[in-house]
Motif scaffolding. Structure first.
Motif, PDB file in Angstrom:
ATOM      1  N   LEU A  40     -56.856 -48.253  56.811  1.00 42.93           N
ATOM      2  CA  LEU A  40     -57.026 -49.193  55.704  1.00 42.93           C
ATOM      3  C   LEU A  40     -58.516 -49.422  55.467  1.00 42.93           C
ATOM      4  O   LEU A  40     -59.278 -49.659  56.409  1.00 42.93           O
ATOM      5  CB  LEU A  40     -56.322 -50.515  55.991  1.00 42.93           C
ATOM      6  N   VAL A  41     -58.922 -49.344  54.215  1.00 44.52           N
ATOM      7  CA  VAL A  41     -60.296 -49.629  53.806  1.00 44.52           C
ATOM      8  C   VAL A  41     -60.269 -50.810  52.845  1.00 44.52           C
ATOM      9  O   VAL A  41     -59.461 -50.853  51.915  1.00 44.52           O
ATOM     10  CB  VAL A  41     -60.940 -48.401  53.122  1.00 44.52           C
ATOM     11  N   TYR A  42     -61.150 -51.772  53.099  1.00 43.51           N
ATOM     12  CA  TYR A  42     -61.253 -52.968  52.256  1.00 43.51           C
ATOM     13  C   TYR A  42     -62.695 -53.113  51.800  1.00 43.51           C
ATOM     14  O   TYR A  42     -63.602 -53.251  52.625  1.00 43.51           O
ATOM     15  CB  TYR A  42     -60.799 -54.189  53.040  1.00 43.51           C
ATOM     16  N   LEU A  43     -62.908 -53.051  50.493  1.00 39.79           N
ATOM     17  CA  LEU A  43     -64.231 -53.281  49.913  1.00 39.79           C
ATOM     18  C   LEU A  43     -64.240 -54.688  49.337  1.00 39.79           C
ATOM     19  O   LEU A  43     -63.637 -54.947  48.288  1.00 39.79           O
ATOM     20  CB  LEU A  43     -64.551 -52.251  48.831  1.00 39.79           C
ATOM     21  N   SER A  44     -64.896 -55.592  50.052  1.00 34.35           N
ATOM     22  CA  SER A  44     -64.954 -56.993  49.640  1.00 34.35           C
ATOM     23  C   SER A  44     -66.091 -57.168  48.641  1.00 34.35           C
ATOM     24  O   SER A  44     -67.259 -56.962  48.969  1.00 34.35           O
ATOM     25  CB  SER A  44     -65.185 -57.883  50.866  1.00 34.35           C
ATOM     26  N   THR A  45     -65.738 -57.537  47.408  1.00 32.44           N
ATOM     27  CA  THR A  45     -66.727 -57.747  46.348  1.00 32.44           C
ATOM     28  C   THR A  45     -66.401 -59.045  45.628  1.00 32.44           C
ATOM     29  O   THR A  45     -65.400 -59.704  45.926  1.00 32.44           O
ATOM     30  CB  THR A  45     -66.706 -56.596  45.327  1.00 32.44           C
ATOM     31  N   ASP A  46     -67.211 -59.378  44.633  1.00 31.85           N
ATOM     32  CA  ASP A  46     -66.932 -60.573  43.837  1.00 31.85           C
ATOM     33  C   ASP A  46     -66.195 -60.235  42.544  1.00 31.85           C
ATOM     34  O   ASP A  46     -66.117 -61.049  41.625  1.00 31.85           O
ATOM     35  CB  ASP A  46     -68.229 -61.337  43.542  1.00 31.85           C
ATOM     36  N   ASP A  47     -65.628 -59.034  42.467  1.00 31.51           N
ATOM     37  CA  ASP A  47     -64.886 -58.605  41.283  1.00 31.51           C
ATOM     38  C   ASP A  47     -63.560 -59.366  41.219  1.00 31.51           C
ATOM     39  O   ASP A  47     -62.773 -59.347  42.166  1.00 31.51           O
ATOM     40  CB  ASP A  47     -64.625 -57.101  41.352  1.00 31.51           C
ATOM     41  N   LYS A  48     -63.313 -60.025  40.090  1.00 28.67           N
ATOM     42  CA  LYS A  48     -62.081 -60.803  39.942  1.00 28.67           C
ATOM     43  C   LYS A  48     -60.848 -59.919  39.788  1.00 28.67           C
ATOM     44  O   LYS A  48     -59.718 -60.382  39.960  1.00 28.67           O
ATOM     45  CB  LYS A  48     -62.194 -61.745  38.734  1.00 28.67           C
ATOM     46  N   ASN A  49     -61.059 -58.668  39.449  1.00 32.81           N
ATOM     47  CA  ASN A  49     -59.922 -57.742  39.407  1.00 32.81           C
ATOM     48  C   ASN A  49     -59.638 -57.256  40.822  1.00 32.81           C
ATOM     49  O   ASN A  49     -60.523 -56.766  41.519  1.00 32.81           O
ATOM     50  CB  ASN A  49     -60.220 -56.551  38.498  1.00 32.81           C
ATOM     51  N   LYS A  50     -58.387 -57.415  41.242  1.00 31.84           N
ATOM     52  CA  LYS A  50     -58.001 -57.120  42.622  1.00 31.84           C
ATOM     53  C   LYS A  50     -57.184 -55.825  42.639  1.00 31.84           C
ATOM     54  O   LYS A  50     -56.213 -55.696  41.890  1.00 31.84           O
ATOM     55  CB  LYS A  50     -57.192 -58.284  43.194  1.00 31.84           C
ATOM     56  N   HIS A  51     -57.582 -54.914  43.508  1.00 33.70           N
ATOM     57  CA  HIS A  51     -56.968 -53.585  43.528  1.00 33.70           C
ATOM     58  C   HIS A  51     -56.310 -53.316  44.881  1.00 33.70           C
ATOM     59  O   HIS A  51     -56.869 -53.626  45.931  1.00 33.70           O
ATOM     60  CB  HIS A  51     -58.050 -52.527  43.258  1.00 33.70           C
TER      61      HIS A  51
END
Length: 966
Positions: A40-51
């Motif tokens: 599992l890879v998780y890229l934590s960003t401040d993007d409000k769109n969740k993928h």
């Protein structure tokens, strides 16, 4: 952003690695599920769109398309969500910003995204249950519907194959580009899974058994063979908890490695592709050379090959392409790298040539490459290509989460670093430093070494489609003749059972399992696209905000006079020539300047009209630039040079460009006929619809076909119209400008806006678009494809009605309920839908459809469906929620500016959009009655266009005024 540490355990997942990815403005976490070893890879960003996505490494062992059929089938019900199609229920009811599934040569991917966190969690949950607990094990009908089955309802009927994937691949494998790719991969990768057609070969799909289908799910859809990717501003533990719920039920299983392919011996494959019966076959052969050139983890090399490809064949004046064209060896020529797989391959392709020129083409290629190596690559031009690659690498399109996901898998799937393609600064820096070395020359030499090369010669055959159809009929006749009475009865009974399943609605209890939002979860008002309007030096200037510092997205619109259909036809090809012809400078000098100083510079022709005004349209010549703020002066200079100094009389450049456009145009019609059928069917009802047809429809194709066929006779008239536009219509009084940028200040006004305005003369002349609309024609167009496309259309205002927000909901209701069930599920078409819009559009379409006659009948009875829906217990709110969400898609700053410009030019105000939203939010079932009557009217008063194979058009001949061959 949440802050976790290495070795921390979250819901059975251990964090193995954590690092910042500056290029993505985020923190990348790599996790492993302790029990099953799922990645599992998780890229934590401040993007409000969740993928979210889950991907399985799926390695085909034949051409049956089993993984493609599985991709469709697992979304047709599961243990927790026992409805026939949870995927469609989500399309109806969610606020998704992306919802799909995709089959690749070595993986199957299930991605979803949403800006609403609860909706995102709902989507994730449904997809997890779909892939790990699908209904396929206790319902064979799903396999029959999505994969294939024998269609037979009476013992006297002919047997046919039917199935959604079967019909999809009949269309897909008719494309010459797809056929070449399939042959290349079969030749280049004879020892691993890449040799097989992962989507499925229609000849092989019917050999797949239900038992093999289930076995492949059991084998490959296991957590130990899974790759999860999550991105955005979200509560990661809530997602991990959902995933762990499924994974914890498994023990560690098998994961799969894709073996490396050794270098193959040089080989040549000769094959055939279909063209229409009687179509000219001279100069229609395609010769393609392919070679495995890299490993997935050689990112610098892969990017460098992209740069070299642009250098060699990026324009008709690029050295390798120019040599081939000047020697009259092909009408088009390109090089490219196919990546996103374990061992990317390089392609060199001569388009529209003759087989007898194969050796001469190879000889010229060798001569050009040797000459370049001897003299050295022009590093100035190479740097310009690098500049443009760098800009496009940074300027990611939406949905960004999906784009990043694909980049991660391009390395992770093969055991590589998930961050490899996300962290692009280092390889870009290395590529720039390599300009001062012999790196690019060495790479160029290796690319064209004559070892490990597969050559595919694809020859046109105007009887192939007919022969393939006859072979399929004969094969099925033999199969039917081998059946005894008991088997015949069984096949008919299975079809009747499939029909009964299709006709049986999901129970209320099953539908209640699908998680849904409520109307209260929606905002009362739509997102407002901010536009500031001002006048500078007499010109209207629009400005829109952007979150990206340092980049300006600039649009210039020149209103055009268009007096006739013929004028519009000629003008439609002007954008294809701008930036592709010399100015006062050579084309290579111009292209170098454009690549070195702009990230993106394009030209187009477009139109706008005010909703309800069908007889008025504004036509624009548009220049669009994406440029660093420090380079806006270069954008001003380049746009002026291209618009005012392009040599539009240079026939030696124009003719080969038009031939290349023509070939691409033809292939697009064959592969995406539904778009062209819709444009043709709508074209007679408004000036803007007519514009769309003449500029980018079958009419545009016919004009171009005539022009290239009779170039010596007709080119002077064509050129005269373009020169006249260039001399007289690029004036200040016709101009509207637009900027999308983080900050508008005096410096930007003084370096971009004012200089741009000053570059064009003033004038009082402007007549506008005065061309006449032509009468409707019900048209059939024969194409060499195994499936067809059908469109039926009219215009709401022509039918005497006004536009209303309820039409947006009706489009969703018809597309994902009535048409989906009747045309796709029962009819076997790959796609179908209903489109409506503020300009009055009312249009149905089907895509890769084996039975367009039935689809048309379905269109004509939509009003009956709406009335039945009104009497049913089915929830209307879900369709409202989905429809509202589709009005607010993900937008890059560039697309934000384009949409905001369009609203201004169409006089669509924020109040107008709020009114439409309010009409949707407040609608009730009883409001649909009057709309059902309009659909009845549309069913009787409309225009048809069918694009497809001759047999299907002959079935519909009575409804058509004219049938012709593409």
């Amino acid at each position: 952003m949440e802050n976790y540490q290495v070795n921390e355990i979250l819901h059975g997942f251990q964090i193995e690695r954590k690092r910042e990815i500056p290029e993505q403005k985020g923190i990348l976490y790599e996790l492993t599920h302790i029990k099953t070893k799922a990645k599992l890879v998780y890229l934590s960003t401040d993007d409000k769109n969740k993928h979210f996505s889950v991907t399985f490494k799926t390695l085909p062992e034949n051409d049956t398309g089993v993984f493609h059929i599985l991709e469709h089938s697992v979304l047709c019900g599961s243990d927790k969500y026992p409805v026939k199609e949870p995927f469609v229920e989500l399309l109806k009811s969610s606020m998704n910003t992306f919802l799909n599934a995709m089959t690749f040569p070595d993986k199957t991917m299930y991605p979803v995204s949403s800006k609403n966190e609860q909706d995102f969690l709902n989507l994730t949950d449904v997809y997890l249950d779909a892939v790990f607990k699908p209904a396929i094990y206790h319902n064979k009908k799903i396999f029959e519907q999505e994969g294939w089955h024998y269609e037979l309802r009476d013992q006297g009927d002919e047997v046919v194959y039917k199935g959604v994937v079967f019909n999809e691949m009949k269309g897909a494998t008719s494309s010459i580009d797809t056929m070449i790719d399939n042959e290349l991969m079969r030749a280049l990768y004879p020892d691993n899974a890449y040799q097989y057609i992962s989507g499925g070969d229609p000849k092989a799909i019917p050999t797949l058994t239900y038992e093999e289908f289930l076995h492949n799910h059991q084998k490959y859809y296991h957590p130990s063979n899974s790759y999860f990717y999550i991105e955005g501003d979200l509560h990661i533990e809530a997602v991990l908890k959902k995933i762990a719920h499924y994974l914890d039920a498994y023990e560690e299983g098998e994961s799969f490695d894709l073996s490396d392919q050794a270098v193959v011996s040089n080989t040549t494959v000769r094959s055939y592709y279909p063209v229409a019966k009687g179509e000219e076959t001279q100069e229609k052969t395609q010769i393609t050379f392919g070679k495995v050139v890299a490993s997935f983890d050689e990112i610098q090399k892969i990017l460098a090959i992209n740069i070299l490809s642009d250098y060699l064949t990026g324009s008709n004046d690029a050295p390798l392409k120019k040599a081939i064209l000047d020697a009259h060896l092909a009408q088009d020529f390109y090089t490219a790298i196919t990546d996103g797989i374990k061992q990317p391959f390089f392609v060199v392709s001569a388009v529209n040539t003759e087989e007898k020129r194969l050796l001469e083409i190879k000889k010229v290629i060798r001569q050009v490459i040797d000459e370049i190596l001897e003299k050295g690559i022009n590093k100035t031009q190479l740097e310009a290509s690098l500049n443009q690659l760098e800009f496009t690498t940074r300027d990611v399109s939406e949905p960004k989460g999906l784009m990043h996901n694909l980049l991660v898998l391009s390395s992770q799937l093969y055991g590589g670093d998930p961050a490899l393609y996300l962290s692009y600064e280092a390889p870009l820096k290395a590529l720039r430093e390599a300009l001062s070395t012999h790196y690019y020359e060495d790479l160029l030499q290796s690319l064209f070494e004559d070892n490990g090369v597969a050559t595919v010669v694809m020859v046109p055959d105007d009887h192939l489609s007919e022969r393939m159809a006859e072979e399929e009929k004969e094969k099925l006749a033999v199969i039917k003749s081998s059946w005894d009475q008991e088997t015949l009865k069984q096949v008919i009974a299975e079809n009747e059972a499939l029909d009964a399943w299709h006709e049986t609605p999901d129970t209320p209890e099953a539908l209640a399992t699908i998680p849904k939002l409520s109307l209260s979860d929606l905002k009362d008002q739509p997102e407002e696209l901010k536009t500031n309007v001002q006048t500078i030096d007499g010109v209207t200037v629009l400005t829109h905000p952007s979150p990206i510092d340092g980049i300006v997205y600039f649009n210039a619109y020149f209103k055009l006079d268009v007096a006739s259909h013929e004028d519009l036809s000629a003008y439609s090809y002007l954008p294809n020539l701008l930036g592709s012809l010399p100015t006062k400078r050579s084309l290579m000098e111009l292209l170098y300047d454009m690549k070195a100083n702009t990230g993106r510079l394009t030209f187009d022709i477009g139109s706008t009209s005010i909703p309800g005004d069908l007889d008025h349209v504004e036509v624009y010549l548009m220049a669009k630039a994406s440029v660093l703020k420090s380079k806006v002066g270069d954008a001003v200079r380049l746009i002026k040079e291209v618009l005012t100094e392009t040599d539009l009389t240079n026939k030696d450049y124009i003719q080969p460009l038009l031939l290349q456009i023509y070939d691409d145009f033809r292939n697009d019609i064959i592969g995406n006929g539904h778009r062209y059928a819709m444009r043709k069917a709508m074209s007679s009802y408004s000036k803007e619809a007519f514009f769309n047809e003449v500029v980018d429809g079958l009419d545009a194709y016919d004009y171009l076909a005539d022009l290239v066929k009779n170039f010596d006779e007709k080119s002077d008239g064509f050129i005269a119209k373009l020169v006249d536009l260039q001399k007289h219509q690029l004036t200040r009084n016709r101009l509207i400008l637009s900027m999308t940028t983080s900050q508008v200040d005096e410096a930007l006004i003084n370096t971009l806006i004012k200089p741009f305005i000053a570059d064009y003369p003033d004038s009082m002349n402007y007549s506008g678009a005065t061309y006449e609309i032509e009468k409707p024609v019900n048209l059939g167009v024969v194409i060499p494809n195994g499936v067809s496309y059908a469109a039926l259309a009219n215009n709401l205002y022509r039918l005497g009605h006004n536009y209303h927000g309820i039409w947006i909901v009706i489009s969703t209701l018809l597309s994902y309920n009535y048409l989906w069930n009747e045309v796709r599920v029962k009819g076997g078409a790959y796609g179908t839908g209903f489109s409506s819009g503020a300009l009055g559009t009312l249009a149905y379409y089907s895509y890769r459809d084996p039975d367009v006659a039935s689809a048309i009948q379905t269109y004509e009875h939509s009003g009956d469906f709406i009335r039945a829906f009104m009497e049913s217990d089915e929830d209307l709110d879900q369709y409202i929620i989905s429809s509202v969400a589709k009005l607010e898609p993900l937008r890059t700053p560039r697309t934000y500016g384009d949409v905001a410009d369009g609203n201004y030019l169409r006089h669509i105000t924020y109040d107008y959009e709020c009114a439409r939203r309010d009409e949707m939010m407040k609608m009730k079932k009883e409001d649909l009655a009057s709309f059902a009557e309009i659909l009845d009217q549309l069913g009787k008063d409309h225009t048809l266009c069918i694009i497809g194979h001759k047999e299907e058009l002959d079935r519909c001949a009575e409804q058509l005024d004219d049938i012709r061959t593409l």
